[in-house]
Each structure stands twice: as structure tokens, then as C-alpha cells.
Design a protein around this motif. Sequence first.
Motif: not given
Length: 133
Positions: A57-82
Amino acid sequence: MSTVADAHLRTPRLHGPGLSVGAARTVFLDDHVHALLLVDDGVLVAVVERGDLVGVPAGARARSVGRLAGRVAGPDDDLEATREAMASRRQRRLAVVDAGGRLLGLLCLKRHGRGFCSAADVAARDAERRAAG
């Protein structure tokens, strides 16, 4: 070895944690937008992609359906592997966060999958949009 810190954009567009699904859908009308970064006091709380919003529903918070798992990287991660992992998953964006979850930037894989967008690329695209009206 090149790291994610060498290639990420340091000033991505941010959205607050209260962003509604309806407002998120409006942001996604721009086909260059692949992910929304929801941030609360500098800390990344969710990454939302278009598919997350389907049937919500349009009134729901987007945060409730978003996630972090699989969508973040660390600054020291290898660029080519990423890059290889992103290309294999057909994933165009990864949020870059420090060990405490603070948002540092956004890693943007180019459409062809062989490199990353630079701040100059983003500025040029924004200038083209403004000129087009």
C-alpha cells in the motif's frame, strides 16, 4: 588491490526513514534510480529497490519492505570481487557503510557492468536533465 572506497560516490541522494511507499514509487519514476537509501541520523536503515514495493500500500513505510542484507558493501571490500558479484546478480547499486552502519556512499555499477559511475558521470547526467527541462 582497489577497494570499494576507491570507486563509491560520496554524496548519494538520501531519504529519511519515514519515506512512504507512494513517495518511493514517485522517486523510482526516474529510470536512473535503482535503489533508495533510507538514513536515520547518518545510519543506513534500509535500501529499497523497485521490486520491494510491488503490492505494498502507498501509505506504508518504504523502510518496512527494504533491507540491508545483500545490499551493502564495506569500504575495504575488494572492488573487482564486488563488481563481479554485482554483475552476476544483475545488481546495479550497493550502499557503502562502515562497521557501525554509517552510510559512506553508494557504489554504482554502470549498465554494461564493466565499471562504476563517477561523480563526474552523475553531474553530467544531471546537467543533461536540467538542460532538457
